[in-house]
Design a protein around this motif. Structure first.
Motif, PDB file in Angstrom:
ATOM      1  N   TYR A  48      -8.286   5.140  -5.116  1.00 44.06           N
ATOM      2  CA  TYR A  48      -7.155   4.989  -6.027  1.00 44.06           C
ATOM      3  C   TYR A  48      -7.581   4.591  -7.439  1.00 44.06           C
ATOM      4  O   TYR A  48      -6.922   3.816  -8.108  1.00 44.06           O
ATOM      5  N   GLU A  57       2.264  14.211  -9.560  1.00 46.66           N
ATOM      6  CA  GLU A  57       1.250  13.169  -9.700  1.00 46.66           C
ATOM      7  C   GLU A  57      -0.011  13.726 -10.359  1.00 46.66           C
ATOM      8  O   GLU A  57      -0.355  14.901 -10.208  1.00 46.66           O
ATOM      9  N   VAL A  76      -4.827   5.436  -9.954  1.00 39.93           N
ATOM     10  CA  VAL A  76      -3.681   4.533  -9.873  1.00 39.93           C
ATOM     11  C   VAL A  76      -4.004   3.214 -10.569  1.00 39.93           C
ATOM     12  O   VAL A  76      -3.201   2.699 -11.365  1.00 39.93           O
ATOM     13  N   TYR A  77      -5.190   2.681 -10.301  1.00 41.83           N
ATOM     14  CA  TYR A  77      -5.579   1.415 -10.926  1.00 41.83           C
ATOM     15  C   TYR A  77      -5.708   1.550 -12.436  1.00 41.83           C
ATOM     16  O   TYR A  77      -5.247   0.683 -13.198  1.00 41.83           O
ATOM     17  N   HIS A 105       3.942   3.653  -2.805  1.00 42.79           N
ATOM     18  CA  HIS A 105       4.691   3.813  -4.056  1.00 42.79           C
ATOM     19  C   HIS A 105       3.747   4.038  -5.245  1.00 42.79           C
ATOM     20  O   HIS A 105       4.009   3.575  -6.360  1.00 42.79           O
ATOM     21  N   TRP A 106       2.694   4.802  -5.040  1.00 44.33           N
ATOM     22  CA  TRP A 106       1.654   4.937  -6.077  1.00 44.33           C
ATOM     23  C   TRP A 106       2.118   5.728  -7.298  1.00 44.33           C
ATOM     24  O   TRP A 106       1.516   5.622  -8.359  1.00 44.33           O
ATOM     25  N   ARG A 159      -2.580  -2.263  -2.757  1.00 45.13           N
ATOM     26  CA  ARG A 159      -2.187  -1.068  -3.520  1.00 45.13           C
ATOM     27  C   ARG A 159      -3.383  -0.152  -3.771  1.00 45.13           C
ATOM     28  O   ARG A 159      -3.240   1.083  -3.729  1.00 45.13           O
ATOM     29  N   TRP A 160      -4.545  -0.712  -4.014  1.00 46.89           N
ATOM     30  CA  TRP A 160      -5.731   0.085  -4.357  1.00 46.89           C
ATOM     31  C   TRP A 160      -6.771   0.056  -3.232  1.00 46.89           C
ATOM     32  O   TRP A 160      -7.931   0.363  -3.457  1.00 46.89           O
ATOM     33  N   ASP A 183      -2.299   1.565 -13.825  1.00 50.85           N
ATOM     34  CA  ASP A 183      -1.666   0.243 -13.760  1.00 50.85           C
ATOM     35  C   ASP A 183      -2.170  -0.658 -14.880  1.00 50.85           C
ATOM     36  O   ASP A 183      -1.377  -1.351 -15.543  1.00 50.85           O
ATOM     37  N   HIS A 227       0.853  -1.187   0.000  1.00 48.70           N
ATOM     38  CA  HIS A 227       0.000   0.000   0.000  1.00 48.70           C
ATOM     39  C   HIS A 227       0.893   1.243   0.000  1.00 48.70           C
ATOM     40  O   HIS A 227       1.138   1.865   1.035  1.00 48.70           O
ATOM     41  N   ARG A 253       0.669   8.505 -14.644  1.00 48.68           N
ATOM     42  CA  ARG A 253       0.596   8.528 -13.180  1.00 48.68           C
ATOM     43  C   ARG A 253       1.287   9.789 -12.685  1.00 48.68           C
ATOM     44  O   ARG A 253       0.905  10.365 -11.662  1.00 48.68           O
TER      45      ARG A 253
END
Length: 367
Positions: free
Chosen positions: A212, A257, A215-216, A161-162, A203-204, A219, A159, A230
């Motif tokens: 997130y 970001e 982010v997803y 390092h996005w 992570r999400w 990815d 969770h 990102r």
């Protein structure tokens, strides 16, 4: 709001790196009578009408938007369900005809290079004072920005390092081959990400105040070989790149970001340089995905301090399909992170039409 236009009348401060005097929203589906027309002609004409007469008619019917924003609708009713796009101040439109309802015109406008017809309240238009420029200035083409790739500590399970792309060694390869192979590869990527397995794939995993979705979406696009940022270049980096300098992506110095709200602006401003094409038809978006390419639905908040949202449109397969009415797609097959992480879904409603969103749009990837 002021009158019918229904667009946000406040001046909205946006990230300078993505700042545009004109941001365009859109969306809709075929059963709301959106007409995407040929750029070669905007309305039927008699065979004996000369090119000169056509051009003169178009010039006399040229108008521009006066308020900060004006809703383009698929009909003359004022309802959230028929909004096609928000036309920013200064947008040029061509009157096609008077509408049946008083106070409305049917117009033609070009949005993100796509010709679109719809209806506007004409009291918010003014005649164009000067001819449109023949060759408008455009922003320089900019390279993709990524922080360090292949970091083994950037994983689905961690969770954090996005700002970095996933670096797990066993991550799937981008799709290639024929349509069947590409569809299978995209399905495999979504299954590998398993965004709904929040206990294992943190992570999400949403926080009380943070989700997130961006982010997803990044990815998934990254693994599928589509660029969705990102991080993106800041103003000073863009100026240096425009001068031909070599600039390295360094967090907080040359790149920042990108949130979901800013992704809407980025797609409008830079998306076409990375294979993203604006669409005004959910049938088109789903068909494109079924051909082994991704689609996006992005919505920007009225309050830019609160999260916008993005979902990824993916190929139909097995028991997973879009929601259709009378043969037309109303809600495509999607995958998302957010308040609820969903591996595959098509409803239960068209989330992008929520009243919290100022603008929304659909994009297809053509890579």
């Amino acid at each position: 709001m002021h009158g019918e236009e229904g667009a946000d009348q406040s001046v909205i401060a946006r990230s300078v790196a993505f700042s545009r005097e004109r941001s365009v929203a859109g969306g809709g589906w075929r059963d709301t009578a959106i007409h995407v027309v040929s750029a070669a002609g905007i309305s039927p004409s008699r065979n004996d009408t000369s090119t000169h007469e056509k051009e003169a008619t178009m010039a006399s019917n040229a108008f521009e938007v006066v308020p900060p924003g004006l809703n383009l609708r698929s009909s003359t009713q004022v309802t959230p369900s028929n909004r096609i796009a928000v036309l920013p101040q200064g947008t040029r439109v061509t009157k096609l005809d008077d509408a049946d309802d008083a106070g409305w015109w049917k117009v033609w406008v070009e949005i993100e290079g796509r010709p679109v017809e719809g209806f506007v309240a004409y009291r918010f238009l003014a005649p164009v004072a000067e001819p449109a420029p023949s060759s408008p200035l455009s922003a320089p083409d900019l390279p993709a920005a990524h922080l360090a790739e292949g970091r083994a500590d950037v994983t689905r399970a961690f969770h954090g390092h996005w700002a970095f792309p996933l670096g797990e060694s066993e991550r799937p390869s981008p799709p290639e081959g024929d349509v069947s192979a590409r569809v299978s590869a995209i399905v495999s990527i979504v299954e590998w990400l398993a965004v709904d397995r929040t206990e294992q794939h943190r992570r999400w995993w949403k926080n009380p105040s943070t989700t997130y979705c961006n982010v997803y979406a990044h990815d998934l696009c990254y693994l599928a070989g589509c660029y969705l940022p990102r991080v993106w270049w800041n103003v000073s980096a863009i100026l240096r790149l425009a001068r031909g300098e070599t600039v390295r992506p360094i967090y907080g110095q040359t790149v920042t970001e990108v949130r979901a709200n800013s992704l809407f602006d980025w797609l409008n401003e830079h998306g076409s340089n990375f294979g993203w094409q604006r669409s005004f038809s959910l049938d088109e978006v789903q068909e494109n995905a079924n051909g082994g390419r991704l689609g996006l639905i992005v919505a920007q908040r009225h309050d830019l301090n609160r999260s916008g949202h993005i979902s990824v449109v993916v190929p139909e397969h097995g028991n997973h399909s879009a929601a259709r009415h009378a043969g037309s797609v109303e809600r495509p097959l999607q995958t998302q992170a957010g308040v609820t992480n969903r591996r595959w879904f098509n409803g239960p409603h068209a989330w992008w039409r929520g009243g919290q969103f100022r603008e929304f749009g659909f994009w297809t990837h053509q890579g």
